[in-house]
Structures are given as structure tokens and as C-alpha cells.
Design an enzyme around this catalytic site. Structure first.
Site, mmCIF file in Angstrom:
data_model
loop_
_atom_site.group_PDB
_atom_site.id
_atom_site.type_symbol
_atom_site.label_atom_id
_atom_site.label_comp_id
_atom_site.label_asym_id
_atom_site.label_seq_id
_atom_site.Cartn_x
_atom_site.Cartn_y
_atom_site.Cartn_z
ATOM 1 N N LYS A 115 46.973 -20.003 3.576
ATOM 2 C CA LYS A 115 45.513 -19.947 3.618
ATOM 3 C C LYS A 115 45.022 -19.364 4.939
ATOM 4 O O LYS A 115 44.017 -18.658 4.976
ATOM 5 C CB LYS A 115 44.919 -21.346 3.407
ATOM 6 N N GLY A 128 52.805 -21.918 -0.261
ATOM 7 C CA GLY A 128 51.681 -22.812 -0.526
ATOM 8 C C GLY A 128 50.571 -22.639 0.500
ATOM 9 O O GLY A 128 50.327 -21.531 1.005
ATOM 10 N N SER A 129 49.955 -23.749 0.852
ATOM 11 C CA SER A 129 48.728 -23.696 1.660
ATOM 12 C C SER A 129 48.904 -23.096 3.045
ATOM 13 O O SER A 129 47.916 -22.766 3.687
ATOM 14 C CB SER A 129 48.168 -25.101 1.803
ATOM 15 N N THR A 130 50.145 -22.970 3.533
ATOM 16 C CA THR A 130 50.305 -22.373 4.861
ATOM 17 C C THR A 130 49.793 -20.936 4.867
ATOM 18 O O THR A 130 49.495 -20.392 5.924
ATOM 19 C CB THR A 130 51.771 -22.379 5.323
#
Lengths: 598, 90
Positions: A298, A294-296
Site C-alpha cells: 500500500k 499484501g498490505s506492505t
């Protein structure tokens, strides 16, 4: 007449007697020569075979220590009672006594002995791994055909806190899982061999010679810090209880060396009394299980964007109106963030922002950054069963795939890989191979420009400040950077309504020492009945509590000194599990010192 | 000349006897030494095992969870908060 004959008769008799005696004597000599000289080897061998025995000298397995010399796995001697069934059954009346002494069922024991005796075997274990004193008590009864054999049993004083990392040994002292398996050859040692003379009853009469010196197992010092490991375990456990979560992992890495300082997983098991533990509890999820990050991810996308030179931290990207249609796929943000600069894409964790930035990069460049940071390949930690994760090759990326990978979907990674990648960013772009052995870290290889790493770190800092997604990750008196992640759990049929909450952070930001990644699966409703699975809500507080304790334990000087002098957030540091920690004061976090460029 | 030969013979005889008993003696010494080595080996192992047991015992007493609970519940200890800490910069 008689007088003339007699001497002749006497002479004949003498000759006969002399001859017979001579023959007998010769026979004896011939026999003696035959036994002592001609067939000596054969007889010597036969005799030795009956009385000389080569016995193994058992050796103990090496002790495993933590980085401060605290024992984590210790072998202690135990005795196993064994019997020669042929010999024991000739005194069948005493089998009952043996059964009582060892606490076994008499009929079952008798049957086992008979089976082995019929199979013409001379060895059967009666009971294994007895306390040496108890074993002596059994031997003292003098039951014929009953003997003891020295063996070793492994004890793990840290119990379930260290269970997954250490693994365990089987009853024969061979490593089966974890470090015990990975370092089995180092720990095991080589049993010695001695030759002894035994009497008819099997007692050792004399040590004849030492054929091979026993090589005891060597000790092993791990990079794990037992105290931080315990902190991580305690806080992860508290978070899992609080959020009714199913499972979780936490990895703490030393930034400069890549050494693994702590690695915990829940649910766990007690390695001193396994057997009952389901296999599911024995996995070291932090290295064997993969999640969609997920967002980790980014931060990795942004690093690739900055490295390309196309993007700067202050470049603008339009994320309005909070949804974005792209090749028939709709991307969502939690709300409409409007026009963001690159830093704020990280701060508020905008999926659309990350997808647009990622989508603007050449596929090969973006892949190169993900690959360089270690995704899609095993980390090289050497842990048995380590997963390599999955990173599709750029040839298979369509525009939508590339955009989804930008914010951490469509690939999967282990918690250790996430921590490793962030450690590389924290160490100014140097990627290290994680290691479980103290002093086993290496120099590292440059995978990112130091300037890019510093820019990403500065962005990570805004995540933990007010307005970011994880103010809950703040550690009093230290400057913290990190990134949250919340991912839909993928299942065989798509995405189930289950979530993974992640947080990975770096501390202290002015001179990074530790990187930690927290992954919690299936957070449900908490005690207040509130359901939230956001990484900043579930995982980030675990990071903050563990790092608060770890920084103090490691004597890392506080780097948020300006904040300190203005009073700073008064936080009930390391409060008992379950007690909510106060939110950091907004103004105090606002005036933190700038992050220096490495 | 004759006397010298007898003397040499005598000396050689003594030497043979001496070496014979030396062999017996050394062999006996070897046995005693080996027994002593084995005994000391056992003693060393026992001491090592004892050390391991003591290490285990210490590790059990020093269990973080136990210390944590005793410190908090029995002794009423607290981790210092930033408010009660003074930073000294040199």
C-alpha cells in the site's frame, strides 16, 4: 732364423692387439657420443619421466569476514589418505592394518582397492579430511603405497545463523551455494605447481624448480554484521516458536548504502555437518522465495498516488461500509473505517481505500512506481538463485487486477525486494542495489521525489503509533515507521487457509539508518491457544526487538528525545526470547517530534 | 712478448677455473636457497593454518549465543532499560 722371424711376429701381434683395442675404444666413443649427444633428449626425457614430477601446491580458500572483521568461514588444513592400489596390494597382508588405522571396514576397503587395481588405476582415496595429526599417525606405520595429500576443510563458526547467506563448499572446496558460490573465483585462488625429483619409492628428494607460484584465495569482507544477524536469528526463532509458525525470513538493510546488514531464514541447518539437512532447509528464502506482499504494497500505491499529484496526504476517500463491490469483485476491510484521508488508509491499512486510490491512477503510472522500486526484477544482489518475483505488465491489468495490486495481491515479491523498496523510500527516493559486500554499495538512482518519500515516511510513522496496525513495532527512544501486511497464501488451486505475516519498518525515522523486513509463514496458535496471523501481531514485535538491539549496537543516537524526557515507555529491552514486551505508552507516542523533511 | 702470451694464457686459465667453480657454487647456493624457500613456505603456511585455527577457536568462544546465555544466566546481566539510561547531548 727364429731371431729373424720373431720381430715380425711381435709386430703383427702388436698391430692386432692395438687394432682391437683401438676398435673397442672407438666403439665406446661412438656409443658415448650416441648416448650423450645424438640421443640425449630421448634418454633425458625418459629419465625425467621416471623421477621428475610436477606437483600441485595446494592453496587455502580465502576467509570470509563480517563487517567488523569477525571470521564467518575459515579453511583449515586436513590430510586425505590415499593409496596406490597396485603397490599396496603387493603387501596385501597390511590392508587390515590400514583399515584399523583409518577406522574403515577391511573387506570393503580391500574390495575397493582390488577394483581400482584391476582398472589399472594408481590412485584411490582411502579416507578424506583427516586431522593432520591422525593422518601422520597413519603414515608413520609405513604401509607401502599409502600416502597423504594436503586438502582444506571449511568451517563456519557462526553455524546455522549464517548458513543461508554463506552457503557451503563441497568436499573439493568448490562453492556450491550462497556467497561461497557467488564469489567462488575470488575466494578459490590458484594452486601452484612445483617440479620435484623423486626416488623410486616416491619420496621427494629435491625441489627442482617452482613452475608457478601458488596464489592463495583472497579474503572477503561481507556487509553482514554478525551481532545483528544473531539478534535477528534469535528473535525470529522465538517468534516462530511462539506462534507455531512453519518458516520465516528477515532482512536488514543499511539505508544509505543498500548493504545487507543481516539476512536470516528459518528453518536453518548446520553448515558444518550438513548431509542430514533436507534441501528445504538450505534455501535462502529471503531471496529465492516469493510471497504475495499484501498490505506492505500500500505504501507503494500511495507513493504512486502522491507522485501523480492527484492525491495529497489529507485527500479523502470513502471506505464505508467496509465492503466494496467493483466489477463483480467484493473488496473487504477488517471493519467499516468510514471516510479516511490518505494517511489513515496506511494507518489502519484499508484495502478498500488503497484499491480506490490505486484504481484512480493511470495503469502505466502505477506500474512505473512498482517497477521503479524494483518489483518484478532481480535486485542485482548477485546471490545465486535469486528470484525476480512477478509483476504483471499494465497491458494485462483490468480494473479489478489494478485494484488488487494496489493492496498487494496479484503480484509476488521476495522479502529482499520489499526491504529494498522501503529503503528507497527511507533514503528520500534513492533506490540502491543491495549488496553483500562491505563497501559494495553504490550511489543509487532517484526513483521518487524526495517530497513524496517524506510524505510516505510520515504516514508509515502513524502505523506504529496507537491506532495504527503495529504499535508492537515501537522501539523505545526511537521514532519508527513501518507497514504491516497479512496475506492469504496462494496455492495451485487458489488461496489456501494459510497466511503470511509481514512487517517492514524504517528506523530511526528522523534520519533513517536501517530498514528491516520480517516475513513469517503459517503462524498458528500460540501458547495461549490464540490463533492470529496479523502482521502487526506476529511479525512487528520481531522487528522491534531486533532493531532495539541493532540501534544500540550501531550506536545510533536516540531521536525520540522529547519522549525520553517525559519518561517514555519503560520496556524490558531485549528481554529473553518469548517474554512479551510491554505496550508503549499511548501518550508518550502521541507527542513525538515531527519528522523533518529530508 | 713470448712471456706476455704465456701470462695471458695463464690468467685466462685461472679465469676459466674460477668461473667453473663459481658456477658450481652458485648452483649449490641456488639449491640451498630453494630448499630454504620451500621450508619457509611451509612454515608460513603452518603459521597461517595455526592463525586460522585460533581464529576459529576465538569465534567459537565468542559465539553470540554462548555470550548471550552466560551473560544472562551465569552473570545475571541485563540490557539497560530507558529508565536506567541518561542521554547526554553535546
Amino acid at each position: 732364423m727364429n731371431a729373424r722371424v720373431r720381430p715380425a711376429q711381435v709386430r703383427t701381434r702388436l698391430a692386432v692387439v692395438g687394432g682391437v683395442l683401438g676398435l673397442a675404444c672407438t666403439a665406446l666413443i661412438v656409443r658415448a657420443v650416441d648416448l650423450q649427444v645424438v640421443r640425449k633428449d630421448f634418454y633425458q626425457e625418459q629419465g625425467d619421466a621416471r623421477y621428475l614430477r610436477d606437483l600441485a601446491i595446494p592453496v587455502s580458500r580465502g576467509t570470509i569476514f563480517d563487517r567488523n572483521g569477525e571470521p564467518l568461514a575459515v579453511s583449515t588444513p586436513v590430510d586425505s589418505i590415499w593409496a596406490n592400489p597396485q603397490e599396496l596390494l603387493t603387501h596385501a597382508d597390511r590392508v587390515g592394518e590400514l583399515a584399523t588405522a583409518t577406522g574403515l571396514d577391511e573387506d570393503a576397503l580391500r574390495q575397493r582397492l582390488q577394483e581400482r587395481a584391476q582398472a589399472n588405476k594408481e590412485f584411490v582415496y582411502v579416507k578424506r579430511h583427516l586431522n593432520p595429526d591422525d593422518a601422520q599417525a597413519v603414515l608413520k606405520r609405513g604401509i607401502p603405497g599409502v600416502y597423504a595429500q594436503r586438502e582444506f576443510k571449511r568451517y563456519y563458526p557462526a553455524g546455522e545463523v549464517m548458513a543461508h547467506v554463506l552457503g557451503y563448499t563441497n568436499i573439493d572446496d568448490h562453492g556450491q551455494e550462497g556467497i561461497e558460490l557467488a564469489f567462488n573465483d575470488w575466494l578459490a585462488g590458484t594452486p601452484g605447481v612445483k617440479r620435484v625429483l623423486r626416488d623410486r619409492k616416491g619420496h621427494e628428494v629435491e625441489n627442482v624448480e617452482l613452475l608457478r607460484e601458488a596464489q592463495p584465495g583472497r579474503d572477503l569482507t561481507l556487509s553482514i554484521d554478525r551481532r545483528i544477524q544473531y539478534l535477528a536469528y534469535r528473535e525470529l526463532m522465538a517468534a516462530l516458536r511462539k506462534h507455531n509458525a512453519r518458516s520465516g525470513s528477515m532482512v536488514v538493510l543499511d539505508v544509505d548504502s543498500g548493504e545487507i546488514v543481516a539476512m536470516v531464514n528459518l528453518p536453518s541447518y548446520n553448515p558444518n555437518a550438513r548431509g542430514a539437512a533436507p534441501a528445504d532447509h538450505r534455501r535462502n528464502r529471503a531471496v529465492t522465495d516469493v510471497v504475495e506482499p499484501g498490505s506492505t504494497m500500500k505504501a507503494v500505491t500511495i507513493a504512486a498516488a502522491l507522485a501523480s499529484g492527484k492525491w495529497k496526504p489529507e485527500s479523502k476517500v470513502d471506505t464505508a461500509p467496509g465492503t466494496w463491490n467493483f466489477y463483480g469483485h467484493t473488496f473487504h476491510d477488517t471493519r467499516n473505517h468510514g471516510v479516511l484521508d490518505v494517511t489513515h488508509v496506511i494507518t489502519v491499512s484499508s484495502n478498500i481505500g488503497a484499491a480506490k486510490i490505486g484504481g484512480s491512477l493511470p495503469r502505466q503510472d502505477m506500474y512505473a512506481m512498482f517497477h521503479a522500486l524494483g518489483f518484478g526484477q532481480t535486485s542485482g544482489s548477485g546471490f545465486p538463485g535469486e528470484a525476480s518475483g512477478y509483476l504483471p505488465i499494465p497491458k494485462d491489468w483490468g480494473p479489478v487486477e489494478q485494484a488488487t495490486i494496489s493492496y498487494g495481491y496479484g503480484l509476488n515479491v521476495t522479502p529482499l525486494q520489499i526491504a529494498r523498496a522501503y529503503a528507497a523510500i527511507a533514503d528520500g527516493g534513492m533506490l540502491h542495489t543491495p549488496t553483500f559486500v562491505k563497501g559494495g554499495g553504490e550511489e543509487g538512482t532517484r526513483v521518487m521525489d524526495a517530497k513524496v518519500a517524506a510524505q510516505v515516511l510520515a504516514m508509515l510513522r502513524t502505523v506504529v503509533a496507537p491506532g495504527g496496525t503495529a504499535p508492537t513495532a515501537a522501539v523505545p527512544n526511537y521514532i519508527v515507521g513501518g507497514k504491516t501486511g497479512t496475506s492469504h497464501q496462494s496455492t495451485a488451486g487458489g488461496y489456501a487457509n494459510r497466511y503470511v505475516s509481514l512487517f517492514t519498518g524504517v528506523v530511526p525515522l528522523s534520519d533513517p539508518q536501517l530498514v528491516a523486513t520480517v516475513v513469517i509463514h503459517d503462524a498458528g496458535s500460540n501458547a495461549a491457544g490464540l490463533i492470529s496471523y496479523a502482521g502487526g501481531y506476529v511479525a512487528a514485535p520481531v522487528f522491534a526487538k531486533v532493531m532495539d538491539g541493532a540501534l544500540r549496537l550501531l550506536d545510533v543516537p536516540p531521536d525520540d528525545v522529547r519522549n525520553w524526557y517525559v519518561g517514555g515507555p519503560v520496556t524490558p529491552a531485549s528481554v529473553a526470547p518469548g517474554v512479551p514486551r510491554a505496550e508503549p505508552d499511548a501518550t508518550a507516542l502521541g507527542n513525538m517530534a515531527e519528522v523533518p523533511t529530508p | 712478448m713470448r712471456l706476455a702470451a704465456v701470462l695471458v694464457l695463464f690468467v685466462l686459465l685461472i679465469a676459466v677455473l674460477a668461473s667453473a667453480s663459481a658456477v658450481v657454487y652458485v648452483r649449490q647456493q641456488n639449491r640451498v636457497g630453494f630448499a630454504e624457500l620451500a621450508r619457509l613456505g611451509v612454515e608460513r603456511d603452518d603459521l597461517n593454518f595455526e592463525y586460522g585455527r585460533l581464529q576459529l577457536e576465538q569465534a567459537t568462544w565468542a559465539d553470540n549465543n554462548r555470550i548471550d546465555q552466560i551473560a544472562r544466566e551465569k552473570l545475571g546481566m541485563l540490557a539497560p532499560t530507558p529508565a536506567t539510561t541518561v542521554v547526554i547531548k553535546r
